[in-house]
Design a protein around this motif. Structure first.
Motif, short mmCIF file in Angstrom:
data_model
loop_
_atom_site.label_atom_id
_atom_site.label_comp_id
_atom_site.label_asym_id
_atom_site.label_seq_id
_atom_site.Cartn_x
_atom_site.Cartn_y
_atom_site.Cartn_z
N UNK A 191 51.57 -20.76 89.97
CA UNK A 191 50.56 -21.62 90.56
C UNK A 191 49.28 -21.63 89.72
N UNK A 192 48.53 -22.71 89.84
CA UNK A 192 47.23 -22.78 89.17
C UNK A 192 46.26 -21.83 89.87
N UNK A 193 45.13 -21.59 89.26
CA UNK A 193 44.17 -20.64 89.83
C UNK A 193 43.62 -21.14 91.17
N UNK A 194 43.42 -22.44 91.30
CA UNK A 194 42.93 -22.96 92.59
C UNK A 194 44.00 -22.83 93.67
N UNK A 195 45.25 -23.02 93.29
CA UNK A 195 46.33 -22.87 94.26
C UNK A 195 46.51 -21.40 94.65
N UNK A 196 46.35 -20.48 93.70
CA UNK A 196 46.44 -19.05 94.04
C UNK A 196 45.31 -18.66 94.98
N UNK A 197 44.11 -19.19 94.74
CA UNK A 197 42.98 -18.90 95.65
C UNK A 197 43.26 -19.48 97.04
N UNK A 198 43.81 -20.67 97.08
CA UNK A 198 44.14 -21.30 98.37
C UNK A 198 45.24 -20.48 99.07
N UNK A 199 46.19 -19.97 98.32
CA UNK A 199 47.25 -19.14 98.91
C UNK A 199 46.67 -17.85 99.48
N UNK A 200 45.70 -17.26 98.80
CA UNK A 200 45.06 -16.05 99.32
C UNK A 200 44.29 -16.36 100.61
#
Length: 108
Positions: free
Chosen positions: A69-78
């Protein structure tokens, strides 16, 4: 006192649930556009059917495509993981306290 807390905290929980649903919708839409093969491997999840294929592995830390995942998607997942980790126990406690308020002596 406890009932007052339950009544006052309910709108906050509803607001966070709405934010969670919006975040989940955006997460799934971006997953579909960024990693279509991973989205298909998860069973083409939609916000109404995402719990088994996306949310549960996400909360358990077993989402296989997390590193892709992109960094924004990883942040959204968190953030999604935090919402579920806080809201699920809150609703369980809220439901049990409302259900057993007489037995617990919370009302007269």
């Amino acid at each position: 006192m406890v009932i007052d807390f339950l009544v006052l905290s309910a709108p906050v929980a509803v607001a966070f649930t709405f934010i969670y649903l919006v975040e989940l919708r955006v997460f799934l839409a971006r997953l579909r556009s960024e990693l279509p093969e991973a989205w298909r491997d998860m069973g083409s999840p939609t916000p109404g059917r995402a719990s088994r294929s996306v949310v549960i592995p996400l909360v358990l830390g077993e989402l296989k495509q997390f590193a892709l995942l992109s960094s924004t998607q990883r942040a959204r997942a968190r953030r999604l993981r935090a919402y579920v980790t806080v809201l699920f126990p809150y609703y369980i406690v809220w439901f049990l306290l409302v259900l057993f308020r007489r037995e617990l002596g919370l009302i007269g």
